[in-house]
Design an enzyme around this catalytic site. Structure first.
Site, PDB file in Angstrom:
ATOM      1  N   ASP A  88       0.885  -1.165   0.000  1.00  0.00           N
ATOM      2  CA  ASP A  88       0.000   0.000   0.000  1.00  0.00           C
ATOM      3  C   ASP A  88       0.925   1.217   0.000  1.00  0.00           C
ATOM      4  O   ASP A  88       1.411   1.625   1.054  1.00  0.00           O
ATOM      5  CB  ASP A  88      -0.911  -0.006   1.222  1.00  0.00           C
ATOM      6  CG  ASP A  88      -1.906   1.144   1.214  1.00  0.00           C
ATOM      7  OD1 ASP A  88      -2.251   1.630   0.126  1.00  0.00           O
ATOM      8  OD2 ASP A  88      -2.328   1.566   2.311  1.00  0.00           O
ATOM      9  N   GLU A 103      -1.899  -1.803  -5.645  1.00  0.00           N
ATOM     10  CA  GLU A 103      -3.140  -1.241  -6.170  1.00  0.00           C
ATOM     11  C   GLU A 103      -2.905  -0.576  -7.524  1.00  0.00           C
ATOM     12  O   GLU A 103      -1.949   0.174  -7.695  1.00  0.00           O
ATOM     13  CB  GLU A 103      -3.679  -0.221  -5.163  1.00  0.00           C
ATOM     14  CG  GLU A 103      -5.163  -0.021  -5.251  1.00  0.00           C
ATOM     15  CD  GLU A 103      -5.689   0.764  -4.069  1.00  0.00           C
ATOM     16  OE1 GLU A 103      -6.131   0.126  -3.097  1.00  0.00           O
ATOM     17  OE2 GLU A 103      -5.648   1.992  -4.129  1.00  0.00           O
ATOM     18  N   ASP A 139      -2.849   0.981   6.699  1.00  0.00           N
ATOM     19  CA  ASP A 139      -1.989   0.673   5.544  1.00  0.00           C
ATOM     20  C   ASP A 139      -1.573  -0.803   5.546  1.00  0.00           C
ATOM     21  O   ASP A 139      -1.433  -1.417   4.502  1.00  0.00           O
ATOM     22  CB  ASP A 139      -0.715   1.528   5.563  1.00  0.00           C
ATOM     23  CG  ASP A 139      -0.996   3.008   5.673  1.00  0.00           C
ATOM     24  OD1 ASP A 139      -1.877   3.487   4.939  1.00  0.00           O
ATOM     25  OD2 ASP A 139      -0.344   3.689   6.482  1.00  0.00           O
TER      26      ASP A 139
END
Length: 163
Positions: free
Chosen positions: A7, A67, A140
């Site tokens: 992340d 991501e 996170d």
């Protein structure tokens, strides 16, 4: 299979490693690479890069999940997140670790079962799926672990479907 989830962030880059064996998920480690806001962006990125290299060297992941899309309130924040993401991808590629990207929707669907899940639902399911005593904190870490879980689920689905 051992997957590193990332992340990205320039103040805290969350990471989490999940291992899958015999269709069971196991928590390996997680943490946050914390960087002072008082140092320049290039120095922050260097620290993130170096620490990710060390993590990959120590834990030898088979892949990295990150991501594909990120959202930011302003252009400056989006650029910084993009830089942190790029550094994470570079660290993986230099270590020979394949990189896989997943949208927030895919991660939520994989971990919770629906794409409109809230952050707390994702955190709870990460805790449950990995048999943790508490929800990973800061958020996170839960997001990074969710990305790793998502990749393992996606890989298994492709394997089942013969792709």
């Amino acid at each position: 299979m051992r997957i590193l989830g990332i992340d990205p962030g320039t103040l805290c880059c969350g990471y989490g490693i999940v291992e899958e064996e015999d269709s069971r998920l196991f928590y390996v480690t997680s943490g946050g690479i914390k960087v002072s806001s008082k140092i320049t962006i290039p120095k922050r990125l260097k620290k993130i890069y170096e620490e990710l290299e060390e993590i990959m060297e120590k834990h030898k992941p088979d892949g990295m999940a990150i991501e594909s899309l990120f959202f930011a309130k302003n252009v400056q924040a989006a650029l910084k997140l993009g830089q942190a993401k790029g550094v994470a991808i570079l660290a993986a590629v230099k270590k020979g670790v394949p990189v896989f990207e997943y949208s927030p929707l895919e991660v939520k669907q994989s971990v919770v079962g629906h794409g409109s899940a809230e952050k707390k639902q994702v955190q709870y399911m990460v805790k449950t799926l990995l048999g943790l005593k508490a929800v990973p904190h800061p958020p996170d870490l839960a997001d990074a672990l969710a990305l790793a879980i998502c990749h393992i689920h996606a890989y298994r689905m492709k394997e089942i479907q013969g792709r």
